[in-house]
Design an enzyme around this catalytic site. Sequence first.
Site, PDB file in Angstrom:
ATOM      1  CE  LYS A 125     -12.477   0.463  -8.319  1.00  0.00           C
ATOM      2  NZ  LYS A 125     -11.406  -0.505  -7.785  1.00  0.00           N
ATOM      3  CE1 TYR A 127     -12.806   3.845  -7.353  1.00  0.00           C
ATOM      4  CE2 TYR A 127     -15.162   3.991  -7.207  1.00  0.00           C
ATOM      5  CZ  TYR A 127     -13.792   3.466  -6.702  1.00  0.00           C
ATOM      6  OH  TYR A 127     -13.855   2.381  -5.997  1.00  0.00           O
ATOM      7  CG  ASP A 129      -2.060   0.813   1.139  1.00  0.00           C
ATOM      8  OD1 ASP A 129      -3.089   0.218   1.317  1.00  0.00           O
ATOM      9  OD2 ASP A 129      -2.023   1.875   0.861  1.00  0.00           O
ATOM     10  CG  ASP A 136       2.371   4.854  -6.814  1.00  0.00           C
ATOM     11  OD1 ASP A 136       1.394   4.492  -7.264  1.00  0.00           O
ATOM     12  OD2 ASP A 136       2.854   5.869  -6.762  1.00  0.00           O
ATOM     13  CB  ILE A 137      -0.558  -0.092  -7.838  1.00  0.00           C
ATOM     14  CG1 ILE A 137      -1.694   0.844  -7.548  1.00  0.00           C
ATOM     15  CG2 ILE A 137      -0.451  -1.206  -6.593  1.00  0.00           C
ATOM     16  CD1 ILE A 137      -3.196   0.176  -8.015  1.00  0.00           C
TER      17      ILE A 137
END
Lengths: 283, 276
Positions: B162, B158, B36, B62-63
């Site tokens: 998704k 967002y 995370d 940090d993805i």
Amino acid sequence: MSDLTGKVALVTGAAAKRSMGRGIAVQLAKDGADVVVSDKFAVPATIWAEDQDWKGLDDVVAEIRALGRKGVALTCDVGNSADVEALVDWTLEECGKIDILVHCVGVRGPVPVPVVELGEDTWRMLVDVNLTGAFLVCKAVAKTMIPDPEGKKIVLISSMAGVGPYPGGAGYCASKHGLLGLMKTLARELAPYKINVNAINPGGFDTNFRDDSVAKQAEDRGVSVEESQKAGTAGPTGQAGPPPIPLGRLGTPQDIADLVSFLVSDQAKYITGEDINLSGGAN
Amino acid sequence: MLLENKVAIVTGGAKGMGRGICLKFAQEGAKVVACDLDYEGCQSVAAEVKAAGGEALAFKTDITKSADIKQMVDGTLAEFGTIDVLVNCAGGVPGTHASGATGTMSEAEWNRIININLTGPWLVTEAVLPTMKEKKSGSIMFISSMGAVQPVVPVLHYHSAKAGVIGLSLNLAFELAPIGIRVNTIVPGPIETTFWDSLLPAGPERDEFFSVLSKHEVPVGRMGTSEDIAGAALFLASDLSAFYTGQTMCVAGGQPMHSHNTVFNIERYLKERGLL
């Protein structure tokens, strides 16, 4: 998937050796539940030579008892409301309550038969057993759940034919679509009581369910049952041969038993009103 | 135990659903990797797992940065030797109060949210796949959102990301099924987590909002919890779901996907109270 000790499960359609119902009943017993199993015939007919010694419900009960659980069985024609009432009354007498209902009864009849050749009697039989039967069983069982509802679960077995077309299987397809409507409505009606109601849509399973079609296709092709089985039954596309399954194999009763084990567990408390595809990735 | 000796990476593992999933997996015997942006949160999760006798690693990841992901995956392989499960839980709309309606966001903001919620999960998935492909097994899952398929408030960036996650998951499932890697998506309904912090800070107003939302929109009459999502993730991670792939599993207390009888207008509710 969670400890079901002290719970009572009723599993319909559980007599056949290769049935999902048997796999589910035994899994619930492994999870700790006492299990009542039912089917139209105590010993169902089979087309498989090696299954001739199978004693149906008696053998399933023996498997449940071998796991240290209470196991009992009663025959029931789910299309007959008197039969259904008798099954539920008798279950309450024997076990005191029903915490979990897994309704596996279902028939497909021989496929493929196109709509223009499908007999009215066959259509009515499919709707009677698959849809009206589910209504009668759910109604009778839900009534017993509502007075003490916390943690009670209903799982209906639909089909991938409940969410898509099935050329050559219109009566089956329509009744399974209807079953999902029943499930979604029942889930809404029972949500205030915290009773979870869900359905599973299996697709591409290796069970006794295909027997009628294997036999019909053996006859159509003039080959033996064993040869017909090897060639594969017609899939939802109406094409001969096994349906293309991304995971590369047919599903087993254990696959569906594992999903039922999850849906009736504490891990799935917030899942209700859902129909869950179980098809090895073939959507 | 359902995940004995399995190694599971959980992105977004510091709090909320990710934390719940880490703890649930550890209880079932998994070696857990919590990563995370919130490193302290990950360390706290790892410490909790270890205190209960389990094994866990914590990474600041940090993805959206490949270098961070590589460090996390390499570190996991060095310590645990393999990867069996990936839960792409990191996501959200951090650091903004923007509604996400048309005309309210810059291109940079759009890209930032798409990066966090769609590109990031793809990068992490690519990074674990060499290991899973070599062993010809693995379970990968994504967390989508009810807003992706049934929005009750417009959050374009967002919710689009998704929805993209569902497409990504389906395509991965299709490609990877023949080699034994399963890919599924959880679609959570309204879940009570820190996710809501950027929209509505914890407090009496949020409590009342949750109460009204549950009453009108959730048939079972309560908000979901991290525990509810962790239960579904446990099923998807374990061999219980061996025949289950390419699916979206809705964990929403009876809220159906694609419902046409939504009676509660969340946007209006928030606007009426000056919260949006």
